[in-house]
Design a protein around this motif. Sequence first.
Motif, PDB file in Angstrom:
ATOM      1  N   ASP A   1       1.277  -1.124  -0.058  1.00 33.65           N
ATOM      2  CA  ASP A   1      -0.022   0.364  -0.076  1.00 33.65           C
ATOM      3  C   ASP A   1       1.289   1.792  -0.061  1.00 33.65           C
ATOM      4  OD1 ASP A   1      -2.410  -1.426   0.174  1.00 33.65           O
ATOM      5  OD2 ASP A   1      -2.873  -1.266   2.127  1.00 33.65           O
ATOM      6  N   TYR A   2       0.633   2.229  -1.119  1.00 35.32           N
ATOM      7  CA  TYR A   2       1.606   3.504  -0.946  1.00 35.32           C
ATOM      8  C   TYR A   2       0.102   4.263  -0.523  1.00 35.32           C
ATOM      9  CZ  TYR A   2       4.675   0.502  -4.074  1.00 35.32           C
ATOM     10  OH  TYR A   2       5.108  -0.386  -4.566  1.00 35.32           O
ATOM     11  N   ASP A   3       1.331   5.650  -0.257  1.00 36.88           N
ATOM     12  CA  ASP A   3       0.909   7.155   0.123  1.00 36.88           C
ATOM     13  C   ASP A   3       1.917   8.041  -1.237  1.00 36.88           C
ATOM     14  OD1 ASP A   3      -0.447   9.146  -0.084  1.00 36.88           O
ATOM     15  OD2 ASP A   3       0.449   9.855   2.464  1.00 36.88           O
ATOM     16  N   PRO A   4       1.756   7.800  -1.747  1.00 31.50           N
ATOM     17  CA  PRO A   4       1.790   8.499  -3.549  1.00 31.50           C
ATOM     18  C   PRO A   4       2.549  10.020  -3.174  1.00 31.50           C
ATOM     19  CG  PRO A   4       0.392   7.799  -4.369  1.00 31.50           C
ATOM     20  CD  PRO A   4      -0.168   7.271  -2.633  1.00 31.50           C
ATOM     21  N   LEU A   5       3.582  10.564  -3.577  1.00 40.73           N
ATOM     22  CA  LEU A   5       4.030  11.605  -2.964  1.00 40.73           C
ATOM     23  C   LEU A   5       4.526  11.746  -4.258  1.00 40.73           C
ATOM     24  CD1 LEU A   5       6.037  10.928  -0.028  1.00 40.73           C
ATOM     25  CD2 LEU A   5       4.184  12.397   0.173  1.00 40.73           C
ATOM     26  N   ASN A   6       4.431  13.999  -4.297  1.00 45.74           N
ATOM     27  CA  ASN A   6       4.969  14.452  -5.114  1.00 45.74           C
ATOM     28  C   ASN A   6       6.410  14.028  -6.106  1.00 45.74           C
ATOM     29  OD1 ASN A   6       3.301  15.635  -7.325  1.00 45.74           O
ATOM     30  ND2 ASN A   6       3.321  17.812  -6.188  1.00 45.74           N
ATOM     31  N   PRO A   7       6.403  13.614  -7.083  1.00 46.70           N
ATOM     32  CA  PRO A   7       8.255  12.670  -7.052  1.00 46.70           C
ATOM     33  C   PRO A   7       9.214  14.734  -7.473  1.00 46.70           C
ATOM     34  CG  PRO A   7       7.225  12.423  -9.090  1.00 46.70           C
ATOM     35  CD  PRO A   7       5.902  13.023  -7.967  1.00 46.70           C
ATOM     36  N   ILE A   8      10.189  14.893  -7.006  1.00 44.13           N
ATOM     37  CA  ILE A   8      10.779  15.608  -7.290  1.00 44.13           C
ATOM     38  C   ILE A   8      11.998  15.010  -8.367  1.00 44.13           C
ATOM     39  CG2 ILE A   8      12.604  17.509  -6.530  1.00 44.13           C
ATOM     40  CD1 ILE A   8      11.293  16.590  -3.900  1.00 44.13           C
ATOM     41  N   LEU A   9      11.895  15.613  -9.683  1.00 46.78           N
ATOM     42  CA  LEU A   9      12.451  14.814 -10.139  1.00 46.78           C
ATOM     43  C   LEU A   9      13.148  15.964 -11.428  1.00 46.78           C
ATOM     44  CD1 LEU A   9       9.821  13.526 -12.050  1.00 46.78           C
ATOM     45  CD2 LEU A   9      11.092  11.848 -11.120  1.00 46.78           C
ATOM     46  N   ASP A  10      13.079  16.930 -10.939  1.00 47.78           N
ATOM     47  CA  ASP A  10      14.065  18.120 -12.030  1.00 47.78           C
ATOM     48  C   ASP A  10      15.624  17.849 -10.863  1.00 47.78           C
ATOM     49  OD1 ASP A  10      15.332  20.156 -13.348  1.00 47.78           O
ATOM     50  OD2 ASP A  10      14.209  21.037 -13.402  1.00 47.78           O
ATOM     51  N   PRO A  11      16.758  17.985 -11.654  1.00 49.03           N
ATOM     52  CA  PRO A  11      18.027  18.771 -10.012  1.00 49.03           C
ATOM     53  C   PRO A  11      18.219  19.839  -9.798  1.00 49.03           C
ATOM     54  CG  PRO A  11      18.533  17.706 -12.302  1.00 49.03           C
ATOM     55  CD  PRO A  11      17.552  17.182 -12.642  1.00 49.03           C
ATOM     56  N   GLU A  12      18.206  20.880 -10.933  1.00 47.83           N
ATOM     57  CA  GLU A  12      17.758  21.978 -10.130  1.00 47.83           C
ATOM     58  C   GLU A  12      16.110  22.143  -8.864  1.00 47.83           C
ATOM     59  OE1 GLU A  12      19.003  24.209 -14.151  1.00 47.83           O
ATOM     60  OE2 GLU A  12      17.718  23.056 -15.073  1.00 47.83           O
ATOM     61  N   GLU A  13      15.314  22.037  -9.867  1.00 43.64           N
ATOM     62  CA  GLU A  13      14.497  22.612  -8.951  1.00 43.64           C
ATOM     63  C   GLU A  13      15.092  21.481  -6.999  1.00 43.64           C
ATOM     64  OE1 GLU A  13      10.501  20.744 -10.079  1.00 43.64           O
ATOM     65  OE2 GLU A  13       9.436  20.679  -8.023  1.00 43.64           O
ATOM     66  N   ALA A  14      15.172  20.551  -7.440  1.00 40.95           N
ATOM     67  CA  ALA A  14      15.315  19.760  -6.299  1.00 40.95           C
ATOM     68  C   ALA A  14      16.669  20.306  -5.404  1.00 40.95           C
ATOM     69  CB  ALA A  14      16.210  18.210  -6.450  1.00 40.95           C
ATOM     70  N   ILE A  15      17.461  21.366  -5.727  1.00 41.19           N
ATOM     71  CA  ILE A  15      18.702  22.208  -4.869  1.00 41.19           C
ATOM     72  C   ILE A  15      17.767  22.904  -4.021  1.00 41.19           C
ATOM     73  CG2 ILE A  15      19.880  24.277  -4.893  1.00 41.19           C
ATOM     74  CD1 ILE A  15      20.898  23.551  -8.255  1.00 41.19           C
ATOM     75  N   ASN A  16      16.617  22.899  -4.105  1.00 47.23           N
ATOM     76  CA  ASN A  16      15.685  24.564  -2.733  1.00 47.23           C
ATOM     77  C   ASN A  16      14.524  23.604  -2.052  1.00 47.23           C
ATOM     78  OD1 ASN A  16      18.127  26.268  -2.617  1.00 47.23           O
ATOM     79  ND2 ASN A  16      16.618  26.800  -4.754  1.00 47.23           N
ATOM     80  N   SER A  17      14.295  22.354  -2.514  1.00 46.65           N
ATOM     81  CA  SER A  17      13.054  21.849  -2.077  1.00 46.65           C
ATOM     82  C   SER A  17      13.098  20.763  -1.236  1.00 46.65           C
ATOM     83  CB  SER A  17      12.347  20.345  -3.598  1.00 46.65           C
ATOM     84  OG  SER A  17      13.267  20.045  -3.654  1.00 46.65           O
ATOM     85  N   ASP A  18      11.836  20.572  -1.235  1.00 50.11           N
ATOM     86  CA  ASP A  18      12.113  19.641   0.152  1.00 50.11           C
ATOM     87  C   ASP A  18      13.131  18.591   0.251  1.00 50.11           C
ATOM     88  OD1 ASP A  18       9.939  19.548  -1.240  1.00 50.11           O
ATOM     89  OD2 ASP A  18       8.826  17.792   0.382  1.00 50.11           O
ATOM     90  N   PRO A  19      12.979  17.938   0.948  1.00 53.97           N
ATOM     91  CA  PRO A  19      14.252  16.560   0.732  1.00 53.97           C
ATOM     92  C   PRO A  19      13.260  15.667   0.396  1.00 53.97           C
ATOM     93  CG  PRO A  19      14.506  17.774   2.892  1.00 53.97           C
ATOM     94  CD  PRO A  19      13.149  18.035   2.575  1.00 53.97           C
ATOM     95  N   VAL A  20      14.061  14.972  -1.062  1.00 55.81           N
ATOM     96  CA  VAL A  20      13.983  13.809  -1.741  1.00 55.81           C
ATOM     97  C   VAL A  20      13.639  12.306  -0.601  1.00 55.81           C
ATOM     98  CG1 VAL A  20      14.729  14.205  -3.509  1.00 55.81           C
ATOM     99  CG2 VAL A  20      16.002  12.949  -2.912  1.00 55.81           C
ATOM    100  N   ILE A  21      14.381  12.206   0.415  1.00 60.20           N
ATOM    101  CA  ILE A  21      14.268  11.183   0.760  1.00 60.20           C
ATOM    102  C   ILE A  21      14.079  12.099   2.731  1.00 60.20           C
ATOM    103  CG2 ILE A  21      15.238   9.977  -0.195  1.00 60.20           C
ATOM    104  CD1 ILE A  21      17.931  10.049   1.107  1.00 60.20           C
ATOM    105  N   PRO A  22      13.545  10.947   3.476  1.00 60.85           N
ATOM    106  CA  PRO A  22      13.526  11.834   4.639  1.00 60.85           C
ATOM    107  C   PRO A  22      14.644  11.483   5.278  1.00 60.85           C
ATOM    108  CG  PRO A  22      11.815   9.635   4.218  1.00 60.85           C
ATOM    109  CD  PRO A  22      13.102   9.926   3.435  1.00 60.85           C
ATOM    110  N   GLY A  23      15.132  12.090   6.502  1.00 60.44           N
ATOM    111  CA  GLY A  23      16.074  12.815   7.400  1.00 60.44           C
ATOM    112  C   GLY A  23      17.557  13.032   6.672  1.00 60.44           C
ATOM    113  N   VAL A  24      17.019  14.048   5.402  1.00 59.39           N
ATOM    114  CA  VAL A  24      18.642  14.457   4.943  1.00 59.39           C
ATOM    115  C   VAL A  24      18.165  15.785   4.949  1.00 59.39           C
ATOM    116  CG1 VAL A  24      19.552  12.984   3.671  1.00 59.39           C
ATOM    117  CG2 VAL A  24      17.869  14.778   2.545  1.00 59.39           C
TER     118      VAL A  24
END
Lengths: 293, 169, 675
Positions: C106-129
């Motif tokens: 059972d999944y609870d899908p989240l919005n994926p962060i796929l663009d590395p430029e966007e990921a620089i300032n986005s929330d963490p792609v994995i918990p704990g970082v």
Amino acid sequence: MGMTPGNFDYVRVSSFREAARILSEEENSKILAGGQSLIPLLKTRIMNVDLLIDISGIKGSGGIRQEKKSLEIGATYRVGELEGNSLAAESFPILHDAASSIADPLVRNMGTVGGNLAHADPGNDLPPVMVALNAEFTVLGPKGERVERSAAFFKGAFSTSMDHSDTLTSIRINQKDGNVSSAFVKQRKSAGDFSLASVASVVELDDSGNFKDSRTVLGSVFPAPMILEGVDAYLKGKKANSETIKKAASLVRTQINPESDFFASADYRRHVSSLLVNNALTTAVRRSGVNIA
Amino acid sequence: MKKVKVELKLNGKQFKTEVEARTLLVDLVRELADQTATHIGCDTSNCGACTVLLDGRPVKSCTVLAAQAGGRDVKTLEGLSEDPLMKKLKDQFLDKHGLQCGFCTSGMLISSYSLLRKKQKPDELEIRESLSGNICRCTGYGGIVDAIKSVQPGIEKERVAPAPEIQRN
Amino acid sequence: MSDIVDIINGKGRFIDDISFPDMVHIAFVRSNYSRAKILHVNGGYLAKDFPYFMASAGEGATDEEMSLRAPVLASTYAAYLGEPIAVVTGKNRYEAEDNLEGVEVDYDPLNPILDPEEAINSDPVIPGVRSNVISDRFVGRPFSITDADLVLEDRLENRRVATNPIETRGVVAAYDGSKLTVWTPTQSAHSVRDGICESMNLPKESVRVIQTDTGGAFGLKGGVYPEYIVASTLAMKLKRPVKWIETRREHLMASRPGRGVVGRMKIYAMKTGLIRGISGDIIVDAGAYGGASWSSGWIAYQVTGPYAIKEAYFHARSVMTNKVDQGPYRGAGRPEASFLMERMIDLLCDETGIDALDLRLLNSAKDRFKSPTGMEIEPSAGFISRAFEKMGYRQLARTDRPGISAFVLIPAVADGESCRIRVKNGRISVWLGGVTHGQRHDLWVKSLLSEKLGIDPSIVTLELGDTDMLREGVGTWGSRSAIVGANALLKVAAKIMESVRKKTGSYSGKNLLAGDYDEYEYANEKGSLISFGANLALADSDDLGNVKIRTMKAYYDVGKALAPQVVISQIRGGAVQGAGQVLSENLEYDRDGQLMAATLSDSGVLNSVQAPDIEAFYEENPSRFPHGAKGLGESPTIGVPTALVRAIERSAGIRIRKTPVTPENIVSAKLGKTE
């Protein structure tokens, strides 16, 4: 994600009637011809069947018969055989154009003409070709045999006028009188085997080199092949030269309304469709013996 | 699910077995007949590493059911080991570096063999078109094309039986 | 690798040919989402059954990467599409795949962060970082140039590319109660062993890794993967051999792809064409667990290539995204660096109207040059002149529109390589840490030993990688094997000769074969070695945007060609991979994080009709090593894309900023629309 299909039973039938009977008895059964679309699909396990009915062993189902005015192709005639059939290519060069461009030679050696049509994948190449040729499909169902016009056969993506218990048994193409020729061209997706767009064109010229009749069909852009009526209407009676063709092709840009998706924008689809109409018509007219630039 | 009996000619010998209906021809060849020259490189019917001859024509054995091959003639690279044309091809593949890792090679050889049986001196485009169902990631195909071009003819042309006339049932 | 004759006769032993009667097959339940909370999993073996983390190993692993460790199986959170979540077994592949249906997730899908430029300032792609930026460095020296005639800027990009060896990944693991034996196709048996030992906390002597015939690797098969830990753990738990063979679909979603780099570049130049300085923001799409995080800095280090550019300063970042980890793919940072440099040089050509070769010659190194990033190169001007003379550039440029490139190849010679030579019963067996999988190491092993030891080359066998037969070893990657492998080989051969002398009084081939000898050496290597290469391409594009490559040429300095035919074969193969990156190879996700490439063909690998051939030339300027060889394997993947992109650009009259260059990109650029 797997490399093996789920479980099913398999039966090899010796007549289309037997196939039809089993199809109507077994709910989740499916016809297996060459399997080149079906088996990869079963391996993904997105699709599961209980029973595959192999029709390739039916005597004569994989044959071809050319007569003076027609060509009859058995449903399990291999695409590779069609590609190599020079007699058929002479009467209907469009068949060779399409057959030699489907997937790859190994797939063509197994894949069948009937399978390519009945599967009705929008990316397949034979559906628009058969619509352009105004082919007749013989379908066997529980109530017996019927003949379907190709234009009415394709309903949408993976959808035809056949229902579960129908089987496509053969395809008949009538040779028109007069100076008739044909061509098929396509643009593949930027990667992969399938067409992004294709155009199948059958043209008939009169003695003075004007378009007498034509059928221009766009494949792969919409869920089912689309007859470009605007193009054909424009061509009628006009001189078969590059100007006419160019003008007809340019009409496509405004006459179709494709969607944008991951593989291409609507603009690019319009652009490609228009160019392919130009290329298909040009080739077909050239094959009629008219020298055009 | 029912099992199906499959009897076919494999590399010149009768081969009888009973398999689940879903068994792919490539698995019959590799797992049941232990002929491992035929490889599986993809599950998406693209790579052609699984190419075998079915009634003399090259097909992708990962996209053919073993049951479909019942009653038919299957040849793998092993079954062509004594074939003079195949020997010439192998020599040329070695000489022209038509292989590096060798994983696609069996399929490449069978497609090449099939081409040369149909046409003794194919041109470059014909060669490349006949190989377009066999993917090689190492050689860039150049060495393979060179190898096929270098095979000296001298083998009788293959005769594939024409398709039968259509029959009404 | 089995003997080439065995391979061509179909007698190779690839991983799927390894079989045991009581063997268990496994299959993986993988995340259907690029990013999701896993609410519940039921069935199969789960994360708790594999209480380990992935160790990092393979090319260039750093301490930074080591600090972030991926789980073997995801348990509460799926960080990329295809991340393994559960494992099932079966008596064969069919049954194992049947049993996948018995696992519920059972999944609870989240919005994926796929663009590395966007990921620089986005929330963490994995918990704990805290941040998605896994590696953040400034490379080079800050500078300020205020009097440049031209300051040109552009955003350049290489999308991700699947490594796609025709043999996918695979493993067979068996446990006899005390020792775990792992068969796998690999570029380094030792790297796999060390990875397994580190992850599972096993002593090295308890694990044996044996290389099977390896059906292509291209960077993919350098290290250890979660599936290998799973197979090893289950082999120990079940006391039965365990086999896993990757499917192509799994490969496309869950095997480390290469490239995936964005560069926002800026050059400072004079009207004369002189480049005064280059700067840039280099961002690598590292994937969910920051794979190959070293690559952004490594790219920055070598951007200036064969040019004497006095000022260079880069902000190099590797950024985590909700995709499978990035990994090395043939070239591994080198092609990306060259793309960033050569695209800017071509832009400068267009701005100044200066000929592409003249501009390159003007900026080439006339003397030894140390770049602001610390990269030291030999003078490159002479090489560039010779290369383009040989490839006939000037003549072609008069009537046609060639695209050209010049580049550096920095082989991964660091850490050297190991070798063992055993002489027994008149036969010589050789083991190298850098194993062969199609590069024909056997040819130079035989020829060098024959020459050095005065023996018949036919008595020499190069064995497959095996950690029980060779104590330590590095691996085959980074265009290194012939350089450091041959170096180690010659050192061990010298040791053997010395032993023969000690034993028999004098050395001769006859004396050697009369006795038994067994010598090993790990020949460490500290220095670096840089060579030059150049490419040329001619291409056309039609109204549909389809590209036709007319000509490709290569000219590389290989030091010394240890096996000349192999040199040509390597160039031809690499050139098609380079062309594939330009024309179609791509692993693209839609906005929801679903992978658009479902088949090998979809991922854009070129077939024989699409593939161009290349005319390959090389020159031999011996390196400092006794055998004289320099690197080669990655050169075509560095030089081809840049030259080809330029040729397409010129034929279509557009500016190309991204690979792959799709027909639609070409058409829309021609029609003056932005992508």
